[in-house]
Design a protein around this motif. Structure first.
Motif, PDB file in Angstrom:
ATOM      1  N   THR A   1      -8.580  44.282  72.987  1.00 50.02           N
ATOM      2  CA  THR A   1      -7.290  43.498  73.185  1.00 50.02           C
ATOM      3  C   THR A   1      -6.370  44.934  73.581  1.00 50.02           C
ATOM      4  O   THR A   1      -6.443  46.126  73.040  1.00 50.02           O
TER       5      THR A   1
ATOM      6  N   ASN B   1      -2.510  45.110  72.692  1.00 51.51           N
ATOM      7  CA  ASN B   1      -1.622  44.366  71.981  1.00 51.51           C
ATOM      8  C   ASN B   1      -0.284  45.360  71.472  1.00 51.51           C
ATOM      9  O   ASN B   1      -0.409  46.113  70.360  1.00 51.51           O
ATOM     10  N   LYS B   2       0.622  45.343  72.201  1.00 52.86           N
ATOM     11  CA  LYS B   2       1.917  46.144  71.942  1.00 52.86           C
ATOM     12  C   LYS B   2       2.962  45.365  72.378  1.00 52.86           C
ATOM     13  O   LYS B   2       3.191  44.306  73.033  1.00 52.86           O
TER      14      LYS B   2
ATOM     15  N   LYS C   1       1.744  47.661  79.225  1.00 49.13           N
ATOM     16  CA  LYS C   1       0.497  46.897  79.126  1.00 49.13           C
ATOM     17  C   LYS C   1      -0.073  46.441  80.634  1.00 49.13           C
ATOM     18  O   LYS C   1      -0.973  46.821  81.066  1.00 49.13           O
TER      19      LYS C   1
END
Length: 58
Positions: free
Chosen positions: A39, A41-42, A48
Motif C-alpha cells: 500500500t 498510504n500517505k 503518491k
C-alpha cells in the motif's frame, strides 16, 4: 525552462524539483515482480501519484 516547486499537480522531472526516490522505486518494483501486495498510504501532497507514474516508466 527554470525548475520550480510544484504543490498542485503531478511532478514532471524537467519542470519541477523532486526528491530522488529511485531506491524506493526499486523496492516497490521488486514487490510487484514477486507478486506481493503493498500500500501507499500517505497524506495529500506527499507524492503518491508521482510515485505510481514513475513506476510506470521504471
Amino acid at each position: 525552462m527554470n525548475k520550480r516547486f510544484n504543490t498542485t499537480d503531478v511532478c514532471v522531472h524537467r519542470k519541477h524539483y523532486r526528491v530522488d526516490i529511485s531506491n524506493k522505486l526499486k523496492e516497490i518494483k521488486e514487490l510487484i515482480d514477486n507478486e506481493f501486495y503493498f500500500t501507499i498510504n500517505k497524506p495529500r501532497q506527499y507524492g503518491k501519484t508521482t510515485t505510481l507514474n514513475e513506476l510506470n516508466s521504471f
